[in-house]
Enzyme design. Structure first.
Site, PDB file in Angstrom:
ATOM      1  N   ASN A 101     -15.502 -11.544   2.493  1.00 39.01           N
ATOM      2  CA  ASN A 101     -14.898 -12.760   2.347  1.00 39.01           C
ATOM      3  C   ASN A 101     -13.732 -12.540   1.137  1.00 39.01           C
ATOM      4  OD1 ASN A 101     -16.798 -13.787   3.580  1.00 39.01           O
ATOM      5  ND2 ASN A 101     -18.277 -14.388   2.269  1.00 39.01           N
ATOM      6  N   VAL A 102     -12.832 -13.572   1.207  1.00 33.33           N
ATOM      7  CA  VAL A 102     -11.713 -13.389   0.433  1.00 33.33           C
ATOM      8  C   VAL A 102     -11.884 -14.506  -0.639  1.00 33.33           C
ATOM      9  CG1 VAL A 102     -10.209 -12.223   2.244  1.00 33.33           C
ATOM     10  CG2 VAL A 102     -10.278 -14.954   1.972  1.00 33.33           C
ATOM     11  N   ASP A 103     -13.121 -15.386  -0.673  1.00 36.75           N
ATOM     12  CA  ASP A 103     -13.033 -16.448  -1.435  1.00 36.75           C
ATOM     13  C   ASP A 103     -13.452 -16.363  -3.128  1.00 36.75           C
ATOM     14  OD1 ASP A 103     -15.774 -16.084  -1.418  1.00 36.75           O
ATOM     15  OD2 ASP A 103     -15.914 -17.427   0.483  1.00 36.75           O
ATOM     16  N   HIS A 118     -11.523  -7.277   2.618  1.00 37.54           N
ATOM     17  CA  HIS A 118     -10.317  -7.833   3.257  1.00 37.54           C
ATOM     18  C   HIS A 118      -9.501  -8.537   2.307  1.00 37.54           C
ATOM     19  CE1 HIS A 118     -12.716  -8.202   7.308  1.00 37.54           C
ATOM     20  NE2 HIS A 118     -12.498  -7.117   7.155  1.00 37.54           N
ATOM     21  N   CYS A 126       4.481  -9.134  -2.095  1.00 33.49           N
ATOM     22  CA  CYS A 126       5.752  -9.385  -1.366  1.00 33.49           C
ATOM     23  C   CYS A 126       5.596  -8.633   0.029  1.00 33.49           C
ATOM     24  CB  CYS A 126       6.911  -8.610  -1.934  1.00 33.49           C
ATOM     25  SG  CYS A 126       8.557  -8.656  -1.127  1.00 33.49           S
ATOM     26  N   THR A 188     -22.705 -12.873   8.653  1.00 27.32           N
ATOM     27  CA  THR A 188     -21.653 -12.011   9.246  1.00 27.32           C
ATOM     28  C   THR A 188     -22.009 -11.708  10.802  1.00 27.32           C
ATOM     29  OG1 THR A 188     -19.967 -10.355   9.511  1.00 27.32           O
ATOM     30  CG2 THR A 188     -22.177  -9.650   8.750  1.00 27.32           C
ATOM     31  N   ASN A 213     -29.445 -14.270   8.838  1.00 30.64           N
ATOM     32  CA  ASN A 213     -28.376 -14.923   9.776  1.00 30.64           C
ATOM     33  C   ASN A 213     -29.084 -15.927  10.488  1.00 30.64           C
ATOM     34  OD1 ASN A 213     -26.278 -15.672  11.423  1.00 30.64           O
ATOM     35  ND2 ASN A 213     -25.210 -13.992  11.274  1.00 30.64           N
ATOM     36  N   PRO A 214     -28.922 -17.295  10.485  1.00 30.32           N
ATOM     37  CA  PRO A 214     -29.739 -18.101  11.301  1.00 30.32           C
ATOM     38  C   PRO A 214     -29.371 -17.920  12.793  1.00 30.32           C
ATOM     39  CG  PRO A 214     -27.572 -19.473  10.081  1.00 30.32           C
ATOM     40  CD  PRO A 214     -27.876 -17.814   9.731  1.00 30.32           C
TER      41      PRO A 214
HETATM   42  P1  OAD Z   1     -17.913 -15.095  11.374  1.00 28.12           P
HETATM   43  O1  OAD Z   1     -17.342 -16.493  11.287  1.00 28.12           O
HETATM   44  O2  OAD Z   1     -17.579 -14.160  12.571  1.00 28.12           O
HETATM   45  O3  OAD Z   1     -19.279 -15.043  11.155  1.00 28.12           O
HETATM   46  C1  OAD Z   1     -20.157 -16.010  10.612  1.00 28.12           C
HETATM   47  C2  OAD Z   1     -21.698 -15.541  10.639  1.00 28.12           C
HETATM   48  O4  OAD Z   1     -22.236 -16.235   9.739  1.00 28.12           O
HETATM   49  C3  OAD Z   1     -22.222 -15.987  12.121  1.00 28.12           C
HETATM   50  O5  OAD Z   1     -23.065 -15.081  12.724  1.00 28.12           O
HETATM   51  C4  OAD Z   1     -23.061 -17.212  11.794  1.00 28.12           C
HETATM   52  O6  OAD Z   1     -24.293 -17.522  12.410  1.00 28.12           O
HETATM   53  C5  OAD Z   1     -23.330 -17.043  10.140  1.00 28.12           C
HETATM   54  N1  OAD Z   1     -23.925 -18.019   9.297  1.00 28.12           N
HETATM   55  C6  OAD Z   1     -23.495 -19.516   9.459  1.00 28.12           C
HETATM   56  N2  OAD Z   1     -23.935 -19.965   8.652  1.00 28.12           N
HETATM   57  C7  OAD Z   1     -24.591 -19.447   7.823  1.00 28.12           C
HETATM   58  C8  OAD Z   1     -25.531 -19.522   6.488  1.00 28.12           C
HETATM   59  N3  OAD Z   1     -25.689 -20.753   6.307  1.00 28.12           N
HETATM   60  N4  OAD Z   1     -26.376 -18.325   6.117  1.00 28.12           N
HETATM   61  C9  OAD Z   1     -26.057 -17.075   6.681  1.00 28.12           C
HETATM   62  N5  OAD Z   1     -25.467 -16.901   7.747  1.00 28.12           N
HETATM   63  C10 OAD Z   1     -24.592 -17.925   8.297  1.00 28.12           C
HETATM   64  O7  OAD Z   1     -17.564 -14.409   9.816  1.00 28.12           O
HETATM   65  P2  OAD Z   1     -17.271 -12.930   9.541  1.00 28.12           P
HETATM   66  O8  OAD Z   1     -18.349 -12.286  10.157  1.00 28.12           O
HETATM   67  O9  OAD Z   1     -17.266 -13.078   8.005  1.00 28.12           O
HETATM   68  O10 OAD Z   1     -11.357 -11.342   8.638  1.00 28.12           O
HETATM   69  O11 OAD Z   1     -15.887 -12.494  10.277  1.00 28.12           O
HETATM   70  C11 OAD Z   1     -15.319 -11.369   9.821  1.00 28.12           C
HETATM   71  C12 OAD Z   1     -13.954 -11.412   9.544  1.00 28.12           C
HETATM   72  O12 OAD Z   1     -13.175 -12.309  10.706  1.00 28.12           O
HETATM   73  C13 OAD Z   1     -13.418 -12.178   8.532  1.00 28.12           C
HETATM   74  O13 OAD Z   1     -13.668 -11.634   7.132  1.00 28.12           O
HETATM   75  C14 OAD Z   1     -12.069 -12.836   8.780  1.00 28.12           C
HETATM   76  C15 OAD Z   1     -12.115 -13.040  10.070  1.00 28.12           C
HETATM   77  O14 OAD Z   1     -10.986 -13.040  11.030  1.00 28.12           O
HETATM   78  C16 OAD Z   1      -9.969 -11.603   7.915  1.00 28.12           C
HETATM   79  O15 OAD Z   1      -9.704 -12.570   7.502  1.00 28.12           O
HETATM   80  C17 OAD Z   1      -9.501 -10.192   8.109  1.00 28.12           C
END
Ligand code: OAD
Length: 248
Positions: A101-103, A118, A126, A188, A213-214
């Protein structure tokens, strides 16, 4: 919600714990995930908004999209999942928190030494000479700032598709995955590499692999324990049980 005894027993014995988080941990803070049905990549094209090619084709659109995301993140607060992970750093002898996460919500919740794979959405640099841009950014402003050294366009310091991850971050993350007793993958989809190889590497190196993860993901099949629950519910419960058992 039922947290398996096996998970708590294993965590009680663990000395080295590593956690990988993704967008799901911030979902309960009101920040959209990427790959859920209502996620960002269902509405926007990652090639247009999260790549250098996309930025060069339409810099204003990309900049304004990140400004919009900054406005959302600026209003967001850490949720009980972030807070529970911040508490875990005091429970285990060796604890590494790795995030995609970037937040910066982990840091807002009190986590220190967070490994940011990330980058982050707060800083800028720049796009031409790569120098950090230190001036404060007005997150409402639509115009792209220019580099004070070379006049190049300023971009957010997030890692885009096709870019290398920060070397020290991926090295720290790999070391933690290979050395830990327990590896937790939280919120994730485990679809983006190289982050997605960390749970697999940890399991192959002998770690007890846990998924929170749900939904089901690529990791579910190899995890020792899956907790199919929101992280803001499961993690505080795990911390509560650990603290009870350890008399903390
Ligand atoms: P994703 O959107 O791919 O996955 C989010 C996951 O969180 C899913 O598997 C959901 O089931 C789960 N989820 C949703 N609500 C939840 C909750 N309340 N508790 C627990 N889990 C929950 O996001 P990332 O895996 O983070 O990259 O994606 C990876 C990267 O893809 C990001 O860092 C970003 C994106 O493109 C960049 O920006 C480089």
């Amino acid at each position: 919600m039922n947290i398996p005894n096996e998970l708590i027993d294993t965590l009680l014995k663990a000395e080295k714990v590593a956690v990988l988080t993704g967008a799901g941990i911030s979902a309960e803070s009101g920040i959209a995930t990427f790959r859920d049905p209502d996620g960002l990549w269902a509405k926007f094209n990652p090639a247009e908004l999260a790549s250098m090619d996309g930025f060069l084709k339409n810099p204003e659109r990309v900049w304004q999209w990140y400004q919009y995301r900054r406005q959302v993140i600026d209003k967001a607060k850490p949720n009980p999942g972030h807070t529970a992970l911040a508490a875990m750093q005091y429970i285990f002898k060796d604890f590494t928190l790795i995030t995609q996460n970037v937040d910066r919500l982990h840091q807002s919740a009190g986590s220190t030494d967070v490994v940011e794979l990330h980058g982050n959405i707060i800083d800028n640099h720049c796009s031409r000479c790569q120098k950090p841009f230190e001036e404060e950014i007005n997150i409402e402003a639509e115009e792209i700032p220019r580099c004070t050294y070379c006049g190049g366009m300023i971009r957010p310091s997030v890692v885009w598709f096709g870019e290398m991850l920060p070397e020290d971050a991926i090295f720290k993350a790999e070391d933690a995955a290979l050395e830990c007793d327990v590896f937790l993958t939280v919120g994730t989809s485990a679809e983006v590499y190289p982050a997605a190889m960390l749970p697999v590497a940890a399991k192959r190196a002998g770690a007890f692999l846990v998924e929170i993860n749900p939904d089901f993901t690529h990791v579910s099949g190899i995890a020792n324990v899956c907790v199919h629950e929101a992280s803001g519910v499961a993690l505080p419960q795990i911390v509560r049980l650990l603290k009870e058992q350890k008399n903390l």
